[in-house]
Design an enzyme around this catalytic site. Structure first.
Site: not given
Ligand code: FBP
Length: 551
Positions: A80, A144, A175, A201-204, A425-427
């Protein structure tokens, strides 16, 4: 008019970097800890890339960090989007050029697919310039596809060799970096001559721990969501007529929800890890929310804000069991039959193939939730939690519970609810100064690790609650981030996904304050992401980091 004034101005921002990256550095190594049984088992699986030391870069008066020969490096973005990805690329580019002006950087397009299928572009200053300090991953795109099979590694090696690339930087979450570790081990084992370096990396915010303070993107995404939540809170307290149920992105972990709760002080913030620890069923969760609503109604407050983490359903034992069985059933070829059925017939058909307990839960759900559980799967067959309208489901269940409470004379209020989902909208927002600096520093750090000949390392920047020039650049071996997880009956080494620590300072602060936030209006309005102005507004790290690091 093709470029916004802010993008123009932001492209001229010079990210602040650790002092060691400003001139020449020397590599310092820390002691390798004595391995415990788990680390020994992991070392057996990674014989060429384990047992390596954690490294730090210190500035050096005596050494020169220039290379005699140019370096060719490749980069790919995986998973993501997260604000700051472009700055990892620009940091990498500038770092490479400062080592040797003829060094080259290649970007593989649309994530691992570009590497496997040999789709790439050479990244030049002209190409990178408009993306400096800009959001998104659109310079080279992301994807992905899992990079995990030997055939993929071999196909990748062909193009890496063709372009004379001696190092590949993989920007991704737990992952993708687990797979980067396997790739590093494989290339080392066959003497491929290609180093692998990862970037967190990840916003999570779930790729962190003792060795990594935070993943990039979390800072910006939570600032953006907090602004929106603050605005909704102000609307709510102005009109005093709605309950707002806001679902927040973040996949499994509730770090985003917790950080937004700390920033905004809403009436309710559900933390999935807390729900799991309390062993709540969905009825308990609904009861808790209804009780808060009733408590506020008694004080004449018929409005409020509830934050819901997108992964909550997975933490409720009955849903977990249902999701696990669905994951299993839907991965079998015979489940393909459901695609030939009318949508409304699908739930009943699948229910016939599940254990009675799971079938009855599936059938008890509103049709739209059941279908979201069946249909919205990621490329690996897992439920896409961001697609399930949990906030809508919770509003319905809470409404039902409040009517029962009203019938029993326990509730006399009104309940009008609105739902929101803050996620995509936050990514891709312009990265905050924190993420712009952090990501650019990660890119520069990756170059330093490459020029030191390292492979199987994640680039790190630590001491991040201090001004950027006091941050410390370094690297940690992937294998140090791994633990063993049982998957399909086998112990698999994976980079640990970090969930909210219920003993940690951020959750403790929330738990100490939540009861007051429930009954009173303690809303905080964080306001927009600000790039220019006083440090305490522009360069502020997350409250999670402040509490974790500074206490
Ligand atoms: P990553 O773990 O790959 O950084 O993705 C985070 C995320 O934004 C999650 O918060 C969300 O559940 C998921 O990606 C949504 O996935 P997609 O972009 O495939 O709809």
């Amino acid at each position: 008019f093709d470029i916004s004034p802010l993008q123009k101005l932001r492209s001229q921002y010079t990210p602040k970097i650790p002092v060691a990256l400003n001139g020449a550095w020397r590599l310092c190594t820390a002691d390798v800890p004595t391995p415990d049984a788990e680390a020994k088992a992991i070392a057996m699986m990674f014989p060429h890339t384990s047992g390596m030391p954690r490294v730090y870069l210190r500035n050096s008066e005596t050494e020169t960090s220039r290379q005699e020969k140019p370096l060719n490096v490749g980069i790919l973005l995986s998973g993501g989007q997260a604000p700051g990805g472009h700055n990892v690329i620009s940091g990498l580019f500038d770092g490479l050029k400062s080592l040797h002006p003829d060094s080259r950087l290649y970007g593989f397009l649309m994530g691992p697919d570009g590497l496997i299928n040999h789709k790439y572009i050479e990244l030049t200053e002209a190409l990178i310039a408009p993306y400096r300090n800009a959001g998104g991953f659109d310079m080279i795109g992301s994807g992905r596809t899992k990079l995990e099979k030997k055939e993929q590694f071999d196909a990748a090696l062909l193009i890496l060799k063709h372009l004379d690339i001696s190092a590949l930087v993989i920007v991704g979450g737990d992952d993708s970096n687990t797979n980067a570790a396997i790739l590093a081990e494989y290339y080392r084992s066959i003497n491929a001559g290609v180093q692998i370096i990862g970037c967190p990396k990840t916003i999570d915010g779930d790729l962190k721990g003792r060795e990594i303070e935070c993943s990039f993107g979390f800072d910006t995404a939570t600032k953006l969501y907090a602004e929106l939540i603050g605005n909704v809170q102000r609307d709510c307290v102005s009109a005093k007529k709605y309950w707002h149920f806001i679902k927040l992105m973040g996949r499994t972990a509730s770090h985003i929800t917790l950080e937004c709760a700390l920033k905004c002080q809403p009436n309710i913030a559900i933390i999935s890890e807390d729900v799991k620890a309390k062993d709540w069923r969905i009825a308990d969760l609904v009861e808790y929310i209804a009780e808060v609503i009733a408590k506020r109604a008694e004080r004449g407050l018929m409005y409020g804000i509830a934050l819901i983490p997108e992964g909550i359903l997975e933490f409720l034992p009955s849903f977990r069991r249902l999701i696990d069985e669905l994951n299993d059933y839907l991965s079998r070829p015979e489940s393909d039959h459901i695609k030939r059925l009318a949508r409304l017939e699908r739930t009943a058909f699948v229910a016939e193939h599940l254990k009675p307990e799971n079938a009855s839960l599936l059938l008890s759900l509103p049709q739209y939730v059941a279908l979201q559980l069946l249909e919205d799967r990621d490329p690996h067959g897992n439920v896409q939690v961001s697609k399930i309208e949990t906030e809508v489901l919770l509003v319905e269940l809470v409404k039902e519970r409040l009517s029962q409470m009203a019938a029993a004379g326990r509730y006399q209020g009104k309940f009008a609810a609105l739902t929101h989902f803050f996620g995509y909208e936050g990514r891709c927002s312009f990265p905050s100064n924190f993420d712009a600096d952090y990501c650019y520093s990660l890119g520069r750090t990756a170059v330093a690790l490459i020029s030191e000949g390292l492979t199987g390392y994640m680039a790190t920047v630590s001491n991040t609650t201090h001004p950027a020039d006091h941050c410390v650049a370094g690297g940690v071996p992937f294998t140090r981030l791994m633990h063993l997880e049982r998957r399909a009956g086998l112990a698999k080494p994976v980079i640990r996904k970090s969930l909210v620590d219920l003993q940690g300072a951020p959750f403790a602060y929330f738990a100490d304050h939540r009861s007051r936030w429930e009954s009173e209006d303690c809303y905080v309005y964080p306001g927009p992401l600000v790039f220019y102005g006083p440090r305490e507004i522009c360069d502020e790290p997350t409250l999670t980091l402040r509490l974790e690091i500074d206490g």
